[in-house]
Enzyme design. Sequence first.
Site, PDB file in Angstrom:
ATOM      1  N   ASP A   1       9.228   2.964  -0.646  1.00 17.07           N
ATOM      2  CA  ASP A   1       8.228   3.618   0.189  1.00 17.07           C
ATOM      3  C   ASP A   1       8.604   3.307   1.629  1.00 17.07           C
ATOM      4  OD1 ASP A   1       6.078   4.208   1.793  1.00 17.07           O
ATOM      5  OD2 ASP A   1       4.567   3.494   0.375  1.00 17.07           O
TER       6      ASP A   1
ATOM      7  N   LYS B   1       4.644   9.971   7.788  1.00 21.91           N
ATOM      8  CA  LYS B   1       4.289  10.505   9.103  1.00 21.91           C
ATOM      9  C   LYS B   1       5.432  10.552  10.111  1.00 21.91           C
ATOM     10  CE  LYS B   1       1.894   6.190   8.570  1.00 21.91           C
ATOM     11  NZ  LYS B   1       0.603   5.699   8.166  1.00 21.91           N
TER      12      LYS B   1
ATOM     13  N   TYR C   1       0.866  -1.180   0.000  1.00 19.64           N
ATOM     14  CA  TYR C   1       0.000   0.000   0.000  1.00 19.64           C
ATOM     15  C   TYR C   1       0.898   1.223   0.000  1.00 19.64           C
ATOM     16  CZ  TYR C   1      -3.483   3.368   1.760  1.00 19.64           C
ATOM     17  OH  TYR C   1      -4.319   4.446   1.928  1.00 19.64           O
TER      18      TYR C   1
HETATM   19  N1  HOZ Z   1      -3.874   2.961   6.340  1.00 20.72           N
HETATM   20  C1  HOZ Z   1      -3.259   3.357   7.531  1.00 20.72           C
HETATM   21  C2  HOZ Z   1      -2.291   2.357   8.034  1.00 20.72           C
HETATM   22  N2  HOZ Z   1      -1.574   1.620   7.091  1.00 20.72           N
HETATM   23  C3  HOZ Z   1      -4.270   3.649   8.598  1.00 20.72           C
HETATM   24  C4  HOZ Z   1      -4.386   5.071   8.828  1.00 20.72           C
HETATM   25  C5  HOZ Z   1      -5.369   5.475   9.932  1.00 20.72           C
HETATM   26  O1  HOZ Z   1      -6.456   4.944   9.999  1.00 20.72           O
HETATM   27  O2  HOZ Z   1      -5.041   6.358  10.674  1.00 20.72           O
END
Ligand code: HOZ
Length: 430
Positions: free
Chosen positions: A239, A267, A144
């Site tokens: 990534d 982040k 992802y």
């Molecule tokens: N898709 C995010 C983790 N791989 C989750 C983000 C969230 O819900 O804060």
Amino acid sequence: MMTKKSNELFQRAQKILPGGVNSPVRAFKSVGRDPLFIQRANGSKMWDVDGNMFIDYIGSWGPMLLGHAHPDVIESVKQAAEGGLSFGAPAEAEVLIGELICDMVQSIDVVRMVNSGTEATMSAIRLARAFTKRDKIIKFEGCYHGHGDSFLIKAGSGALTLGTPDSPGVTKGTAQDTLIAQFNRIDSVRTLFDNNKESVAAVIIEPVAGNMGCVPPSETFLRDVRELCTEYNALLIFDEVMTGFRLARGGAQELYGVTPDLTALGKIIGGGMPVGAYGGKGEIMEMISPSGPVYQAGTLSGNPIAMASGYAMLTYINGHTDVYDKLEKKGAAIEDGIRSIISKHSYPVSVNRAGSMFTLFFTGKSVTDFATASSSDKEKFAEYYGSMLEQGIYMPPSQFEAAFISTAHTDDDIEKTVSAVEVALGKVFG
Ligand code: HOZ
């Protein structure tokens, strides 16, 4: 566990937010519960609005490497906020954090700050396409890279968790430029290159997959992907939204000794504030506007509060080289504890870990790629999840997400977590 206030908030939230949340996985849908609303967090702990306390293994999905509300980070944010929240003009903090990132990540000579990992990966592939004058990209099933259209094909994370790895709304034209390979299976990458000669701009990969659960690369895989990219004149994009500054000071690329052309960061460089970045070799990065013609911009890019937060976090890591030893020891303690429970009872569960990222898969198979990850029993995972939560352990609410350990997790936290796993697995398989 009392969840009255969370339940009330969820009722209200469902009326005005899609599914009651602003990001899908956190709705707890795949574990058959309603989400808890968090009030505050400190160190390794989080408290919900009903006053329940949890040992947290989400860590805001990765960035809380030093635990929640680390004093250095909070102080830096407070000071920056006093000076104004956003300028839309250059500020010293951008230079400071930029220099630090270029120093810490060996493959990054030039970096562009953005607001999220999604922006970073989207911009990185636009740049790769412009640089190579090619259209196609190769990504891996179950990986992802945020919610850019080109990546929502056989995607992991929430898309996989909620059964929509190929999102509606992505045009056929976009989808046909994304080629899908299998993680840890180099032949699948070679076949795509062979069948698409001169048209692959880049391979994008999570060097340790974290979005189909934690799936580390085999010993040779990343090196072999690097070699294929070089052979076929395509760029390699790492990534490192999850792995950057988490697995080593210089990210997974340092740990595995493989150098990408471009790196997407997320982040973690905001220390909890919304930040992303992408960077790499100067000759590629100078194509970005205003140095070059590839357009990418943002009013909040390089936001002074986010830069101050990230700078404090990276400065701490840079000055405390023992951070990674500590994380490794904590990770090993959790892994060893869980493994001994699994082997004592011969449970059909496998554990994957890379440093401070780990996942328990509810399958007896060893998990090395999407096929083996998705052989997990999701109902059993949901049952395990519920038991862990009831015991005060807050894990990611999806079989296809990694758990994150911070330096704030204590020996006591880890002991409690391992004991909770024993109780939870006992319930699931008892
Ligand atoms: N898709 C995010 C983790 N791989 C989750 C983000 C969230 O819900 O804060």
